[in-house]
Design a protein around this motif. Structure first.
Motif, PDB file in Angstrom:
ATOM      1  N   TYR A 532      -0.560   4.030   5.134  1.00 50.76           N
ATOM      2  CA  TYR A 532       0.193   3.173   4.214  1.00 50.76           C
ATOM      3  C   TYR A 532      -0.038   3.523   2.743  1.00 50.76           C
ATOM      4  O   TYR A 532       0.652   3.004   1.868  1.00 50.76           O
ATOM      5  CB  TYR A 532      -0.038   1.679   4.473  1.00 50.76           C
ATOM      6  CG  TYR A 532      -1.417   1.104   4.249  1.00 50.76           C
ATOM      7  CD1 TYR A 532      -1.952   0.962   2.975  1.00 50.76           C
ATOM      8  CD2 TYR A 532      -2.166   0.617   5.326  1.00 50.76           C
ATOM      9  CE1 TYR A 532      -3.201   0.380   2.779  1.00 50.76           C
ATOM     10  CE2 TYR A 532      -3.408   0.043   5.144  1.00 50.76           C
ATOM     11  CZ  TYR A 532      -3.923  -0.074   3.864  1.00 50.76           C
ATOM     12  OH  TYR A 532      -5.168  -0.659   3.671  1.00 50.76           O
ATOM     13  N   VAL A 639       1.209  -0.048   8.008  1.00 53.92           N
ATOM     14  CA  VAL A 639       1.316  -1.507   7.883  1.00 53.92           C
ATOM     15  C   VAL A 639       1.177  -2.162   9.251  1.00 53.92           C
ATOM     16  O   VAL A 639       0.451  -3.162   9.416  1.00 53.92           O
ATOM     17  CB  VAL A 639       2.658  -1.888   7.231  1.00 53.92           C
ATOM     18  CG1 VAL A 639       2.779  -3.416   7.138  1.00 53.92           C
ATOM     19  CG2 VAL A 639       2.782  -1.265   5.850  1.00 53.92           C
ATOM     20  N   GLN A 676       1.681  -3.647   2.880  1.00 54.99           N
ATOM     21  CA  GLN A 676       3.142  -3.772   2.777  1.00 54.99           C
ATOM     22  C   GLN A 676       3.610  -3.407   1.382  1.00 54.99           C
ATOM     23  O   GLN A 676       4.639  -2.742   1.210  1.00 54.99           O
ATOM     24  CB  GLN A 676       3.563  -5.202   3.130  1.00 54.99           C
ATOM     25  CG  GLN A 676       5.065  -5.388   3.274  1.00 54.99           C
ATOM     26  CD  GLN A 676       5.610  -4.691   4.517  1.00 54.99           C
ATOM     27  OE1 GLN A 676       5.125  -4.907   5.620  1.00 54.99           O
ATOM     28  NE2 GLN A 676       6.635  -3.853   4.341  1.00 54.99           N
TER      29      GLN A 676
END
Length: 720
Positions: A532, A639, A676
């Motif tokens: 991520y 994520v 995120q």
């Protein structure tokens, strides 16, 4: 005593006991992996009659510490203290003794192979009694052996038929504290510095002893007290007295203190007009300063130096090289048995073709030119502790110079303290990498432990993640990285999974229903963070200065190599840094076999793909997807992995005390939200460059790119 008074007293006692039980249940993490909580009832019968007597052969500070640790541990784990005795008088006794002790006569223990820090633990018969013997050549070895035996009990491992021989493969196993004299910590995410310089030397915080104890339990034998961005004041008489106080606390635990030396100290505190390492007056000043330090701290370890990097002064200011600077300091400490650790983290201020090449370019020509008490300290990768880097090309390239590994335990680029990222697996990946320096047995681990070249100095350093937070490291799972560093420094070929399992058992629970999923979560965590933040070999994508959050769009800083755009080089045609022969040719700094493996984008591990290659957005990946789609999906995979970690942790609530469970739960929530954010901001930016649609099933970022660019965090912790 009347009945009413007795009732009141009973009520107070009941509330007091309940309060004590509640306090114990609500653990705060201070005990680290040395909790020594009672073993489960089902495990207790295996230890019946064992450890009931403790025999110590001698009476010195270190032996008393070892005996006290065994008493403390066995009392907590088994619910009964061992009887202290001068000789073995019952079955189940534990005997600590130096190898030459008459009490160990006839046991034929192979201690000659153990050096000064190794130990033997063996089940034996002495005068008809079943005894567990801890033997070593020194008292420090006995202390390490005591911790090892307690780990055996903590992890509910067998204590019969023991035959353990263990010795460190690496001589210097140390923490580098980036702690400043004002108690701020550069890249520190666990509060202020442990070292209260204002109250030292007269007040010695009991926490200093607990720090030494924790380090000794994992074999760490050195600590650099001060930041590599050094302050010359630490070398003044007033501060040396404070350093002496810490050294006195650490000494019985086998830990020597080291200091960072500011290269310009002769000007700043010495009254000289130059710091030229070849100037006789400068050399004389450093010799006198070393003499002063050793009068104050006789077992002082030596200096760690950052020079001519990120604005720090160094020998190049005087048209000298790194060997000139290191050798001057090495000559000063040599009469006292001291060493110099000279960092290879250097990059020049001028615009250069590839920052990744600079350390090799500066140090490789100096191979064999350093004094024999100098070790060059090299970061695991050539850039700067990125979430994932290929191993540094200097490993295997300097056969005449001892090279010391530098890992970063504090998570400067990995989400600070709130993101769960177990780094043991990341470090194992680097240590296991084959440098092809000599034949088949040429891993990075074998370079740094002296297996390939018989270095007189071997070492591993870790940039500490420790502060004055009650749980030491800012989060409970970050303790695992401190633990894993110590274990890998002792044996660089250890299994990171085995280390994670040890830590989980000692820190939380020995129940397999906890251990298996917790270790699985830990082992997956590093890849999740890489995905991520910096998937497919991308690197240096963080925001400016504080390094908190994504900033792949940053391209306006004064130096090109401070900008994320310098590293990812995304444009309409593709993405990645070309370090092949058609680009910067950084692969040319590796051995030919390694260079060939990195040069082919079709065969290179996709974990390093964009580190070495600039490829078109439609490059076909091993999955069959185009590069753009794969990049977006990797971000999302990271994520999703954090979401899976949260679900796993929620199922483990029955095995964890309420406070630590709540702490970890909250931090995983932060990590999920910030993962995120990393994904959405990065996808928004790279889509603005690639001009391509998102792959099927990939959600668009909830905000436009300008929204992400506008976020500011000027007070993020750890910024210097």
């Amino acid at each position: 005593m009347g009945p009413v008074f007795r009732l009141i007293l009973a009520t107070l006692l009941a509330f007091g006991l309940a309060g004590a039980a509640g306090a114990q249940a609500a653990e705060d993490g201070y005990d680290l992996w040395l909790r020594y909580r009672a073993l489960p009832a089902a495990a207790q019968p295996a230890y019946a009659g064992w450890g009931t007597e403790l025999v110590t052969d001698g009476d010195t500070p270190t032996l008393r510490i070892a005996a006290a640790e065994l008493e403390r541990g066995l009392t907590g784990l088994l619910g009964r203290p061992p009887v202290q005795s001068g000789s073995v008088s019952r079955d189940g006794a534990i005997l600590l003794g130096i190898a030459t002790s008459p009490k160990l006569a006839g046991l034929d223990l192979p201690t000659a192979k153990l050096g000064r820090e190794g130990y033997a633990i063996r089940s034996a018969r002495i005068r008809g009694r079943d005894v567990t013997v801890i033997a070593a050549n020194t008292e420090i070895g006995l202390l390490y052996g005591a911790f090892r035996l307690l780990k055996q009990v903590q992890t509910a491992a067998p204590i019969t038929r023991l035959d353990i021989l263990d010795a460190p493969k690496v001589k210097l196993r140390m923490l580098n504290h980036w702690d400043n004299l004002d108690r701020t910590v550069e890249r520190g995410y666990a509060g202020f510095s442990l070292w209260d310089w204002h109250k030292l030397p007269d007040y010695r915080d009991p926490r200093y002893t607990d720090y030494a104890r924790a380090n000794a339990s994992i074999g760490i034998n050195g600590t650099v007290l001060t930041n590599v961005n050094a302050n010359a004041d630490i070398l003044t008489p007033a501060y040396l007295e404070k350093v002496k106080a810490l050294a006195d606390v650490f000494r019985p635990y086998g830990i020597r203190v080291y200091l960072t030396a500011r290269f310009s100290a002769p000007l700043e505190i010495g009254g000289l007009k130059t710091a030229d390492p070849l100037d006789p007056k400068v050399r004389a000043w450093w010799r006198a300063k070393a003499d002063e330090i050793y009068r104050t701290v006789p077992d002082f370890g030596g200096f760690l130096v950052k020079a001519n990097s990120e604005g720090q002064p160094g020998p190049q200011d005087y048209k000298r090289n790194h060997a000139d600077g290191a050798n001057m300091l090495a000559d000063a400490v040599k009469p006292h048995g001291g060493i110099v650790m000279w960092r290879a983290f250097v990059y020049a201020a001028e615009n250069v073709e590839d920052r990744a090449k600079q350390a090799y370019s500066e140090f490789k020509p100096l191979d064999g030119k350093f004094r024999d008490n100098v070790v060059v300290q090299v970061k695991n990768g050539a850039i700067d502790f990125q979430p994932r880097e290929p191993f540094h090309p200097l490993f295997g390239a300097m056969p005449k110079t001892p090279l010391m590994m530098e890992f970063q335990i504090t998570k400067e680029y990995l989400g600070f303290a709130t993101h769960l990222a177990y780094l043991g697996s990341a470090w194992e990946e680097v240590l296991a990498a084959d440098t092809h320096a000599r034949g088949k047995e040429s891993s990075v681990a074998k370079v740094i432990d002296g297996s390939i070249q018989p270095y007189s100095i071997t070492g591993m350093a870790g940039v500490a993640n420790i502060g004055d937070d009650r749980n030491w490291t800012g989060s409970h799972f970050d303790q695992a990285n401190w633990y894993a560093f110590g274990r890998l420094a002792w044996d660089p070929e250890s299994s990171s999974r085995d280390i994670a399992e040890e830590w989980a058992r000692m820190t939380f629970s020995t129940d397999p229903a906890f251990v298996r999923p917790a270790v699985g979560m830990m082992m997956a965590s590093h890849q999740a963070v890489v995905d991520y933040m910096t998937p497919l070999g991308l690197h240096h994508l963080m925001a400016t200065g504080h390094h908190y959050g994504p900033g792949p769009w940053v391209g306006d800083l004064a130096r090109p190599d401070w900008n994320p755009t310098y590293y990812h080089r995304a444009d309409a045609s593709g993405i990645g840094f070309d370090r092949t022969g058609s680009g910067s040719n950084a692969i040319g700094q590796y051995a030919p076999n390694v260079a060939r493996s990195f040069a082919d984008p079709k065969s290179i591990s996709e974990d390093y793909l964009l580190w070495f290659h600039h490829l078109p957005w439609d490059w076909r990946m091993k999955s069959g997807r185009p590069l753009w789609d794969e990049l977006v999906l990797r971000y999302g995979r990271g994520v999703d992995a954090v979401g899976q970690m949260r679900a796993t942790w929620n199922r483990l609530e029955p095995f964890v005390d309420p406070r630590r469970f709540a702490d970890v739960t909250a931090f995983l929530g932060i990590q999920h939200k910030e993962a995120q954010w990393w994904r959405d901001a990065s996808v928004a930016y790279f889509q603005s460059i690639s001009k391509r649609p998102l792959p099927a099933g990939a959600a668009p970022p909830p905000h436009d790119l300008d929204w992400y660019k506008a976020l500011q965090f000027k007070y993020a912790p750890g910024h210097h």
